[in-house]
Design a protein around this motif. Structure first.
Motif, mmCIF file in Angstrom:
data_model
loop_
_atom_site.group_PDB
_atom_site.id
_atom_site.type_symbol
_atom_site.label_atom_id
_atom_site.label_comp_id
_atom_site.label_asym_id
_atom_site.label_seq_id
_atom_site.Cartn_x
_atom_site.Cartn_y
_atom_site.Cartn_z
ATOM 1 N N GLY A 124 42.461 6.844 32.508
ATOM 2 C CA GLY A 124 42.630 7.048 33.948
ATOM 3 C C GLY A 124 41.340 7.248 34.718
ATOM 4 O O GLY A 124 41.374 7.421 35.938
ATOM 5 N N GLN A 125 40.180 7.224 34.017
ATOM 6 C CA GLN A 125 38.904 7.430 34.720
ATOM 7 C C GLN A 125 37.971 6.236 34.511
ATOM 8 O O GLN A 125 38.003 5.608 33.454
ATOM 9 N N GLN A 126 37.155 5.979 35.529
ATOM 10 C CA GLN A 126 36.220 4.854 35.443
ATOM 11 C C GLN A 126 35.169 5.131 34.365
ATOM 12 O O GLN A 126 34.627 6.234 34.284
ATOM 13 N N GLN A 127 34.913 4.106 33.562
ATOM 14 C CA GLN A 127 33.908 4.251 32.493
ATOM 15 C C GLN A 127 33.058 2.986 32.447
ATOM 16 O O GLN A 127 33.577 1.899 32.141
ATOM 17 N N PRO A 128 31.755 3.083 32.761
ATOM 18 C CA PRO A 128 30.897 1.900 32.640
ATOM 19 C C PRO A 128 30.573 1.628 31.172
ATOM 20 O O PRO A 128 30.443 2.567 30.377
ATOM 21 N N LEU A 129 30.469 0.354 30.828
ATOM 22 C CA LEU A 129 30.146 -0.042 29.446
ATOM 23 C C LEU A 129 29.256 -1.281 29.491
ATOM 24 O O LEU A 129 29.410 -2.113 30.401
ATOM 25 N N PRO A 130 28.358 -1.458 28.536
ATOM 26 C CA PRO A 130 27.587 -2.710 28.486
ATOM 27 C C PRO A 130 28.518 -3.909 28.299
ATOM 28 O O PRO A 130 29.505 -3.802 27.560
ATOM 29 N N ARG A 164 39.671 -3.435 16.040
ATOM 30 C CA ARG A 164 38.788 -2.762 17.005
ATOM 31 C C ARG A 164 37.346 -3.283 17.003
ATOM 32 O O ARG A 164 36.733 -3.334 18.068
ATOM 33 N N PRO A 165 36.786 -3.660 15.830
ATOM 34 C CA PRO A 165 35.388 -4.128 15.857
ATOM 35 C C PRO A 165 35.212 -5.476 16.556
ATOM 36 O O PRO A 165 34.099 -5.817 16.941
ATOM 37 N N THR A 166 36.306 -6.230 16.709
ATOM 38 C CA THR A 166 36.137 -7.581 17.269
ATOM 39 C C THR A 166 36.712 -7.723 18.677
ATOM 40 O O THR A 166 36.393 -8.678 19.376
ATOM 41 N N LEU A 167 37.559 -6.777 19.079
ATOM 42 C CA LEU A 167 38.179 -6.929 20.410
ATOM 43 C C LEU A 167 37.189 -6.520 21.504
ATOM 44 O O LEU A 167 36.814 -5.358 21.623
ATOM 45 N N MET A 168 36.796 -7.493 22.300
ATOM 46 C CA MET A 168 35.830 -7.236 23.369
ATOM 47 C C MET A 168 36.556 -6.769 24.624
ATOM 48 O O MET A 168 37.572 -7.340 25.013
ATOM 49 N N LEU A 169 36.014 -5.723 25.222
ATOM 50 C CA LEU A 169 36.647 -5.193 26.442
ATOM 51 C C LEU A 169 36.193 -6.000 27.658
ATOM 52 O O LEU A 169 35.060 -6.481 27.711
ATOM 53 N N GLN A 170 37.099 -6.127 28.612
ATOM 54 C CA GLN A 170 36.835 -6.907 29.825
ATOM 55 C C GLN A 170 36.827 -5.982 31.041
ATOM 56 O O GLN A 170 37.439 -4.913 31.009
ATOM 57 N N GLU A 171 36.175 -6.450 32.086
ATOM 58 C CA GLU A 171 36.152 -5.722 33.356
ATOM 59 C C GLU A 171 37.583 -5.342 33.767
ATOM 60 O O GLU A 171 38.490 -6.181 33.760
ATOM 61 N N GLY A 172 37.772 -4.081 34.088
ATOM 62 C CA GLY A 172 39.069 -3.637 34.613
ATOM 63 C C GLY A 172 40.109 -3.322 33.549
ATOM 64 O O GLY A 172 41.224 -2.902 33.874
ATOM 65 N N ASP A 173 39.785 -3.495 32.261
ATOM 66 C CA ASP A 173 40.759 -3.165 31.211
ATOM 67 C C ASP A 173 41.162 -1.702 31.318
ATOM 68 O O ASP A 173 40.336 -0.829 31.591
ATOM 69 N N GLN A 174 42.443 -1.487 31.066
ATOM 70 C CA GLN A 174 42.927 -0.096 31.043
ATOM 71 C C GLN A 174 43.031 0.339 29.590
ATOM 72 O O GLN A 174 43.806 -0.229 28.822
ATOM 73 N N VAL A 175 42.226 1.340 29.244
ATOM 74 C CA VAL A 175 42.185 1.800 27.858
ATOM 75 C C VAL A 175 42.725 3.227 27.786
ATOM 76 O O VAL A 175 42.335 4.088 28.570
ATOM 77 N N GLU A 176 43.642 3.425 26.874
ATOM 78 C CA GLU A 176 44.173 4.772 26.627
ATOM 79 C C GLU A 176 43.803 5.174 25.211
ATOM 80 O O GLU A 176 44.027 4.413 24.268
ATOM 81 N N LEU A 177 43.240 6.353 25.070
ATOM 82 C CA LEU A 177 42.959 6.912 23.742
ATOM 83 C C LEU A 177 43.843 8.134 23.573
ATOM 84 O O LEU A 177 43.801 9.062 24.387
ATOM 85 N N LEU A 178 44.652 8.121 22.525
ATOM 86 C CA LEU A 178 45.619 9.203 22.328
ATOM 87 C C LEU A 178 45.430 9.847 20.963
ATOM 88 O O LEU A 178 45.094 9.159 19.989
ATOM 89 N N ILE A 179 45.661 11.139 20.928
ATOM 90 C CA ILE A 179 45.540 11.886 19.666
ATOM 91 C C ILE A 179 46.799 12.744 19.472
ATOM 92 O O ILE A 179 47.620 12.854 20.380
ATOM 93 N N PHE A 180 46.902 13.346 18.301
ATOM 94 C CA PHE A 180 47.959 14.329 18.077
ATOM 95 C C PHE A 180 47.431 15.714 18.429
ATOM 96 O O PHE A 180 46.399 16.147 17.914
ATOM 97 N N ALA A 181 48.176 16.376 19.282
ATOM 98 C CA ALA A 181 47.860 17.763 19.626
ATOM 99 C C ALA A 181 49.081 18.611 19.282
ATOM 100 O O ALA A 181 50.092 18.083 18.812
ATOM 101 N N GLY A 182 48.976 19.903 19.524
ATOM 102 C CA GLY A 182 50.087 20.792 19.203
ATOM 103 C C GLY A 182 51.320 20.469 20.024
ATOM 104 O O GLY A 182 51.222 20.144 21.205
ATOM 105 N N GLY A 183 52.472 20.548 19.375
ATOM 106 C CA GLY A 183 53.729 20.297 20.071
ATOM 107 C C GLY A 183 54.894 20.682 19.190
ATOM 108 O O GLY A 183 54.763 20.715 17.974
ATOM 109 N N GLY A 184 56.005 20.997 19.816
ATOM 110 C CA GLY A 184 57.156 21.493 19.051
ATOM 111 C C GLY A 184 58.237 20.451 18.842
ATOM 112 O O GLY A 184 58.111 19.313 19.210
#
Lengths: 259, 67
Positions: B8-14, B47-67
Motif C-alpha cells: 500500500g506504500q510507494q516504493q522506488p526500485l531500480p 521470485r529470482p526471475t520475475l521482474m517487477l514493472q512500474e505500478g505493480d502492486q506487491v503484497e508481502l504477508l507473514i504469519f503473526a499471532g492470531g486465534g
C-alpha cells in the motif's frame, strides 16, 4: 491410543492454542511448549520491516511436533477467505485452515452463509477445513456433509471469557456429528475446557484465556491438564443424573434394631 | 527507476529489479514471506526471475499471532 483424528492427521493433544494477544513472542512460545499443543493457529498480516519480530513462522516451526493452522481472520466474504487460505497454504505448507469469517467487529459472530460457501470450496480443493461457527446443529451437519475435517462452534463470543454459554447447542452438535466438534472461543477457565471435553468435544481451542492470564505458560499447562482430565472422564463414562438422592451406603436400619 | 506499490506504500526500485531483489532490499530472506504481485501468488522458485514493472502492486504477508 486415544487420538484426535482430523482428516488423515492424528494428534495426541486435544488442546489447540491460538497465538494472538500475547505480550510478546517469547511468552507465546513458552505457552505453546507448556500447553503441549500440536495444532497452533496463526493469522496472516502484512510484513512490516520495523516489526520483524512479529513473524511467528520461524520461531513456531522450531517447536517439534507443532502443525500450523492458519486462520482466515480479516475475511468478511467467502471469496476473501478462500484467497487467504491459498496464501496461507503457500506459507505454512499445511492443508489445515481455520475458516473464520466475521464481518461485524462489534460481536465477531461468524457469518454462516459465507462460512459455508468458503468451507465447501476449500474442502473440495483438498484443504482440511475447520470452520468457526455459531453453535448451530443444522449448519454443523451441512459443513460435515461438504467435507469439513471438524466443526468449531463458539462457546461464547471471541475473547469474552463468558465460557460455555452455548453448552446445550454444542451437546446437540456432538450428538449429531461424525466429525470432531471443537469448542472455539469464549473459554476463560480450565474447568470450562474440562466441561467441554466431558460433553464429548474432540478438542478445545483457547487463546485469550492463556494469552492474557497472569502467567500464560502456567495457564497453558492448566488447560492441558483440564482437557486431558475432561477427555478421560468422557471416555470413562459419566454417571447418569438423577432427580432424587440415591444412597451410596446401605440404609438397613440395623443400628436402631441393635442399640 | 520504477515505482511499485509495496503493501500500500510507494516504493522506488531500480529498473529491472526482480521479486528476490525487492526482498533483499527490505532485508527479508523471503523464507517466511508470501509474495503477491498484482494479486497473484509468486512462488519462491519464480521470485529470482520475475521482474517487477512500474505500478505493480506487491503484497508481502507473514504469519503473526492470531486465534
Amino acid at each position: 491410543m486415544d487420538l484426535l483424528q482430523l482428516g488423515s492427521h492424528s494428534f495426541s493433544s486435544r488442546l489447540i492454542l491460538g497465538t494472538g494477544k500475547f505480550s510478546n513472542a517469547a511468552v507465546m512460545l513458552q505457552a505453546v511448549r507448556a500447553s503441549g499443543a500440536q495444532l497452533v493457529t496463526v493469522a496472516l498480516r502484512r510484513f512490516n520491516r520495523e516489526q520483524a519480530e512479529d513473524d511467528l513462522f520461524g520461531p513456531l516451526s522450531t517447536i517439534e511436533g507443532v502443525t500450523l493452522m492458519p486462520n482466515t481472520s480479516g475475511a468478511s466474504t467467502a471469496a476473501e477467505a478462500v484467497r487467504a487460505a491459498h496464501i496461507s497454504r503457500e506459507l505454512s505448507g499445511s492443508a489445515f485452515i481455520k475458516v473464520e469469517i466475521h464481518p461485524n467487529p462489534q460481536h465477531l459472530m461468524p457469518d454462516p452463509i459465507e462460512t459455508f460457501e468458503a468451507a465447501r470450496i476449500l474442502a473440495k480443493e483438498g484443504f482440511l477445513v475447520m470452520p468457526y461457527i455459531t453453535a448451530d446443529p443444522v449448519l454443523a451437519k451441512r459443513l460435515e456433509e461438504v467435507g469439513c475435517a471438524a466443526v468449531m462452534p463458539l462457546g461464547s463470543a471471541i475473547g469474552s471469557g463468558q465460557g460455555l454459554a452455548n453448552a446445550a447447542m454444542i451437546e446437540l452438535i456432538i450428538r449429531e456429528s461424525s466429525i470432531p466438534v471443537i469448542v472455539d472461543a469464549g473459554l476463560r477457565s480450565p474447568s470450562e475446557a474440562a466441561h467441554a471435553m466431558e460433553m464429548g468435544c474432540g478438542a478445545v481451542l483457547v487463546n485469550s484465556a492463556v494469552a492474557v492470564a497472569g502467567n500464560p505458560p502456567e495457564m497453558a499447562e492448566a488447560f492441558a491438564e483440564a482437557v486431558a482430565a475432561g477427555r478421560k472422564a468422557f471416555r470413562a463414562g459419566l454417571m447418569q443424573k438423577s432427580g432424587s438422592a440415591i444412597a451410596t451406603s446401605p440404609l438397613t436400619a440395623f443400628l436402631g434394631a441393635t442399640l | 527507476m520504477i515505482t511499485i506499490e509495496l503493501n500500500g506504500q510507494q516504493q522506488p526500485l531500480p529498473t529491472g529489479s526482480t521479486v528476490s531483489d525487492l526482498l533483499s532490499t527490505i532485508g527479508s530472506d523471503g523464507k517466511s514471506v508470501a509474495v503477491l504481485v498484482n494479486q497473484q501468488i509468486i512462488r519462491p522458485e519464480n521470485r529470482p526471475t520475475l521482474m517487477l514493472q512500474e505500478g505493480d502492486q506487491v503484497e508481502l504477508l507473514i504469519f503473526a499471532g492470531g486465534g
